[in-house]
Write a protein that holds these residues in place. Sequence first.
Motif, short mmCIF file in Angstrom:
data_model
loop_
_atom_site.label_atom_id
_atom_site.label_comp_id
_atom_site.label_asym_id
_atom_site.label_seq_id
_atom_site.Cartn_x
_atom_site.Cartn_y
_atom_site.Cartn_z
N GLY A 167 1.28 -1.35 0.10
CA GLY A 167 0.23 0.08 -0.21
C GLY A 167 0.60 1.78 0.31
N ASN A 222 0.47 5.13 -2.27
CA ASN A 222 0.06 6.67 -2.12
C ASN A 222 0.61 7.57 -2.74
N GLU A 266 -3.70 1.99 4.69
CA GLU A 266 -1.98 0.94 3.87
C GLU A 266 -2.07 -0.16 4.90
N SER A 270 -4.24 1.01 -1.23
CA SER A 270 -4.17 2.31 -0.17
C SER A 270 -5.64 2.97 -0.15
#
Length: 169
Positions: A55, A59, A76, A81
């Motif tokens: 995750g 981002n 996350e 995420s």
Amino acid sequence: MILFRGRRVLASLLLCILLLTTACATKPPSRFDQVQQESTKQKTGQAVAKNATQGSKLNKFFPEGDDGYDRVYTQEKKGFSEANLKKDGKVVAQLAISDTTSTPTVASKYSNSTKEIDGYPAVELGKTQTSILVGKYQVKVISKDPLFNASDREDWIEKFDLDGLEKLK
């Protein structure tokens, strides 16, 4: 004195009956018990694929907050995420990227899509969710405020770094 003793015996007897009936009664499962059971089923029934993307790597593909909007990451984990989109301190939408490696049926729902956003197959779920498939990744925007409509969701999907996400392996 006999009257007082009779009351004590009666009170003791009633207390014993009360304790016996409440101790033996089965209590209904709490909402927390139900969530725990559902969570356990998900863990045992559907594991995250070993090759799913972390995750934290997803981002960087989220759009920055702008025009009075703030992006706040909320979750996350491997293969997923999520961030809240806030305006004036209120959550108006959720933004998410998920790796469909673990859930191939999610990716298959885009095969019959007639709609596209920025060249990627798109699907709307009800009146609150819009998502696209970018390679093996699903990008989703969910309205949390009635004023955040389908057009807003599409605009925010286009703000993701979709080209960069498509190149991620």
